[in-house]
Design a protein around this motif. Structure first.
Motif, PDB file in Angstrom:
ATOM      1  N   GLN A  65      33.447  49.083  38.483  1.00 22.59           N
ATOM      2  CA  GLN A  65      34.050  47.841  38.946  1.00 22.59           C
ATOM      3  C   GLN A  65      35.207  48.145  39.889  1.00 22.59           C
ATOM      4  N   ASP A  98      38.753  46.769  41.432  1.00 24.24           N
ATOM      5  CA  ASP A  98      39.789  45.800  41.082  1.00 24.24           C
ATOM      6  C   ASP A  98      40.127  44.934  42.292  1.00 24.24           C
ATOM      7  N   THR A  99      41.013  43.973  42.117  1.00 26.34           N
ATOM      8  CA  THR A  99      41.343  43.020  43.177  1.00 26.34           C
ATOM      9  C   THR A  99      42.054  43.664  44.365  1.00 26.34           C
ATOM     10  N   ARG A 117      40.880  57.016  41.242  1.00 24.77           N
ATOM     11  CA  ARG A 117      40.362  55.895  42.003  1.00 24.77           C
ATOM     12  C   ARG A 117      40.569  56.141  43.488  1.00 24.77           C
ATOM     13  N   LYS A 142      33.321  43.105  43.191  1.00 27.45           N
ATOM     14  CA  LYS A 142      33.721  43.612  41.882  1.00 27.45           C
ATOM     15  C   LYS A 142      32.731  44.640  41.350  1.00 27.45           C
TER      16      LYS A 142
END
Length: 141
Positions: free
Chosen positions: A9, A11-12, A86, A101
């Motif tokens: 996923q 993130d924003t 990340r 997402k």
């Protein structure tokens, strides 16, 4: 060599974990750029340099060569992993690949590809039936 398929996923803020299986081969710095089929290509530095050399050999006098190299290089960005393993994918690349997402990260031999999950599922549905035909056409002698 990169192989496998992993769901992650984003993130924003556009950050996504890179699968542990790919981290060592990607190294401390790698390049992310626009790929084919509206996914992102991720290259370790060594592979990026090979690709860059090949593209540098294309004749700049050819319109298609200029268009492809512009498309490929203008979207490229150097990335590193943060402390949580990340990467932060720039908005322009997220928009190009339709990443929101749910993402799929796949290994494709010398590179990694990042796909929007719905786009990957659709691509696989369309490609699964043609897989045998593709193999036949590519490997027949």
């Amino acid at each position: 060599m990169f192989i496998g398929e992993f769901e992650h996923q984003m993130d924003t803020k556009g950050r996504m974990i890179i699968p542990a299986k790919f981290r060592e081969d990607l190294g401390s710095g790698f390049v992310v750029t626009r790929g084919m089929d509206q996914c992102l290509f991720v290259y370790p530095q060594e592979e990026w340099q090979k690709m860059e050399s090949k593209l540098r050999e294309l004749p700049f006098t050819k319109k298609d060569a200029r268009a492809f190299t512009r498309f490929f290089f203008s979207g490229a960005t150097e990335c590193d992993l943060d402390k949580q393993n990340r990467i932060n994918i720039p908005a322009s690349l997220r928009n190009y690949a339709g990443l929101e997402k749910e993402c799929v990260v796949i290994g494709v031999s010398s590179r990694v590809e990042i796909w929007d999950k719905a786009a990957w599922d659709s691509y696989m549905d369309e490609s699964a039936d043609a897989f045998a035909e593709l193999a036949e056409g590519l490997f027949d002698t």
